[in-house]
Motif scaffolding. Structure first.
Motif, short mmCIF file in Angstrom:
data_model
loop_
_atom_site.label_atom_id
_atom_site.label_comp_id
_atom_site.label_asym_id
_atom_site.label_seq_id
_atom_site.Cartn_x
_atom_site.Cartn_y
_atom_site.Cartn_z
N ILE A 14 0.84 -1.19 0.00
CA ILE A 14 0.00 0.00 0.00
C ILE A 14 0.88 1.24 0.00
O ILE A 14 1.90 1.29 0.66
N ALA A 82 -8.64 6.54 0.51
CA ALA A 82 -7.57 6.12 1.41
C ALA A 82 -6.91 7.28 2.10
O ALA A 82 -6.22 7.12 3.08
N GLN A 158 -15.45 -1.90 1.57
CA GLN A 158 -14.06 -1.60 1.25
C GLN A 158 -13.51 -0.51 2.16
O GLN A 158 -12.38 -0.60 2.66
N ASP A 162 -10.41 -1.11 4.87
CA ASP A 162 -9.18 -0.34 4.91
C ASP A 162 -8.94 0.25 6.30
O ASP A 162 -7.81 0.25 6.80
N SER A 165 -7.90 -2.47 8.68
CA SER A 165 -6.51 -2.84 8.40
C SER A 165 -5.54 -1.86 9.05
O SER A 165 -4.52 -2.26 9.63
N ARG A 166 -5.85 -0.57 8.96
CA ARG A 166 -4.98 0.44 9.58
C ARG A 166 -4.96 0.28 11.09
O ARG A 166 -3.91 0.40 11.73
N ALA A 256 -1.36 4.54 6.26
CA ALA A 256 -1.53 3.19 5.71
C ALA A 256 -0.42 2.27 6.20
O ALA A 256 0.70 2.69 6.42
#
Length: 623
Positions: A14, A82, A158, A162, A165-166, A256
């Motif tokens: 990423i 993002a 989505q 994200d 995930s962060r 990220a």
């Protein structure tokens, strides 16, 4: 497995982002974003108006933002990207708890439903789970924990994936994204042992809100011990609140993770399901060859079942519908309890002259079936069918269900059990509380004290088996039905869904079955400062006392939830909702007249509780 592993694993790096420059002017951010914000799809009537140009416009916005990555992270308040940094508001994290899940609003556009699952909130929740997991696992510093992340078909999936995930990466844990997945697959990822596909995961997060509307979303959490309980969720949310407070104090910026790995774990999961059916049929490659089975996934995550499970087993799946993921759920609510959903799969079975129909909820932890005649196999019928199958394998075992199951089901399990069983296979019905986690935990508890139980199942379609690690898996439940079809054919004992319907012959079903919802007005002065839960408990206590002196009625001697009463050939159960200010009233009776008599008994007992809205009950009992 090595060949499969090469296909299912890929590394995704990423892009790196710099922290937001606080001197970057808000007005400047607003000005450069406006043209692109106008290009985003609007909401009309609570639904996203996604046009053919929308995806191109979104790509333009993302490209424009990415052009600034090497200079600074900038802020487009309504854009989902993002690099977007949303404004931060104070949040009551504990209000996001929904029993053993977390639920909230993730998409704006529905009046009166402000977004509560923002990206910062989601990131804080994920970081809270990571902190909880680190405390639970207590591993030394030499090993990094690994968390798998999956989601259903919702339009916010989505964005939340994200953010999750962060949050996980910020705690120093490895992140493995599965993309579109089922809830049962996420739990299984904590059990699979294969380092080539980055398994087992130490923890797993499923992003889903089950059958709720498109604007909602939420999280389910797993370790190898199973789904987390209510106390665990509260702990995670309290940790998240603390992390979010730091965001408020120090500022929030999107950072990220350096590396996220992606795995097609659904390929592994579906392969295991296929193997289970083949094994039950004596290791025949295509044990369902010639069977016509249609699947309705309701545009959720269950579309895989047709092509990845049924077809490799030889089944014909033409006529299957709504297999493609669509987070707006345009055809019907993906819910095996929903009448429109069951009508849709029933019609598909009849139109295609199929042997069997299978329907899943959004994240595939619930399911139901329809036989070749259009007879629905859900709720009490599905419990009876699964009980018959399990009791053949484990005679005398205890079947744990939720509180709203019928008296006829008890008789079926304990005395009648279809046409093919004998007295030796009769079981014991243990009726417990509503809530799939309650039912599963009770079955586990019974086993721990020496009472054998192999099935825990709710009328909602949540069903968990001891042989499957007590996971409520809608796909595995349907595999048990397929096993029965395949083994019956292999042994020459029958073909088609009649094999299944014969198992539930003898199940006594009521002529009338209704659920009425009596809402508690939390602003009514009759509460006198009490919580809705305290008020509801007072209603139940008064009802129980009233019934005790009524010779026409008999209160259940063993009951774990609410007040359950038999009379007039039927029964009723009044209980307090697990989460909402509502007292659901279930009534089953051999006739409408008898159901009304039961309803009148409840009405007379609760009429003095002025904060209780009995309009639904009043309408039901009126002449």
């Amino acid at each position: 497995m090595a060949a499969l592993s090469g296909k299912v694993v890929q590394n995704v790096f990423i892009a790196q982002f710099y922290q937001q420059n606080r001197q970057f002017g808000t007005q400047y951010q607003r000005d450069i974003c406006v043209p692109y914000m106008r290009a985003l799809p609007p909401f009309h009537g609570g639904k996203l108006a996604w046009t053919s140009n929308s995806s191109m416009q979104m790509r333009k916005l993302l490209k424009y933002q990415n052009g600034f990555v090497n200079r600074r992270t900038f802020y487009c308040n309504a854009a989902s990207s993002a690099t977007a940094i949303p404004s931060l508001d104070k949040v009551d994290f504990l209000k996001l708890q929904n029993g053993s899940d977390i639920r909230g609003v993730a998409v704006s556009g529905v009046e009166g439903e402000p977004v509560s699952l923002t990206e910062p909130v989601t990131e804080a929740i994920a970081a809270g789970f990571a902190a909880w997991l680190l405390d639970k696992k207590k591993v030394d510093a030499s090993r990094k924990l690994r968390v798998s992340i999956g989601h259903d078909s919702r339009i916010s999936a989505q964005k939340l994936q994200d953010a999750v995930s962060r949050g996980i990466a910020s705690a120093g844990l490895d992140v493995v994204q599965y993309g579109l997945a089922s809830t049962p697959a996420m739990f299984n990822s904590t059990l699979t042992e294969d380092e080539a596909i980055l398994c087992p995961a130490d923890g797993a997060i499923m992003i889903t809100a089950s059958h709720l509307p498109y604007n909602r979303n939420g999280f389910k959490f797993f370790t190898s011990d199973g789904g987390l309980g209510k106390n665990d969720i509260k702990d995670i949310l309290e940790r998240a609140a603390s992390i979010y407070s730091n965001f408020l104090a120090k500022g929030y910026s999107v950072k990220a993770s350096e590396s996220v790995k992606k795995v097609d774990y659904m390929a592994v999961y579906t392969s295991d399901l296929v193997k289970a059916v083949r094994k039950a049929a004596g290791n025949i490659e295509k044990p369902l060859e010639g069977f016509h089975i249609v699947v309705d996934a309701g545009n959720g995550a269950g579309g895989f079942f047709a092509a990845k499970v049924l077809e490799p087993l030889g089944a014909i799946t033409s006529g299957s519908q709504f297999l493609e993921p669509d987070g707006m759920f345009p055809n019907h609510i993906p819910n095996p309890e929903d009448k429109a959903a069951m009508k849709a799969i029933t019609q598909a079975v009849l139109d295609n002259k199929a042997n069997l129909g299978i329907i899943f909820d959004t994240d595939v932890d619930r399911s139901a079936a329809v036989d070749s005649t259009g007879r629905e196999l859900n709720r009490n019928r599905l419990i009876a069918l699964m009980s018959a199958i399990v009791l053949e394998e484990h005679p005398g075992t205890t079947i744990v269900t939720d509180s709203v199951t019928s008296d006829g089901l008890t008789s079926f399990i304990e005395k009648k059990l279809g046409t093919t069983q004998t007295e030796l296979t009769w079981g014991k019905h243990h009726r417990f509380k509503r809530g799939y986690k309650n039912v599963i935990d009770e079955a586990i508890r019974l086993n721990s004290i020496g009472e054998e139980s192999h099935l825990a199942i709710e009328t909602s379609g949540h069903g968990a088996l001891k042989e499957n690690h007590w996971l409520d898996d809608g796909a595995y439940l349907m595999v048990k039905l397929l096993n029965k079809l395949a083994s019956a054919r292999a042994s020459g004992k029958g073909v088609g869904s009649k094999v299944l319907t014969d198992l539930v012959e003898g199940l006594e079903e009521p002529a009338i079955a209704v659920e009425l919802r009596l809402k508690i007005n939390q602003n009514h002065p009759d509460l006198k400062g009490r919580s809705f839960r305290e008020y509801g408990e007072a209603v139940l206590q008064h009802l129980g006392n009233s019934i005790a002196s009524n010779p026409k009625l008999q209160k259940a001697t063993v009951n774990y939830e609410g007040v359950r009463v038999s009379g007039f050939g039927g029964w009723f159960l009044l209980r307090l909702s697990l989460h909402d200010p509502v007292l659901p009233l279930n009534i089953e009776a051999p006739s409408h007249e008898d159901a009304v008599k039961l309803g009148l008994e409840v009405s007379a007992a609760v009429k003095e509780f002025q904060a209780l809205d009995t309009s639904a009950l009043d309408k039901f009992v009126q002449p």
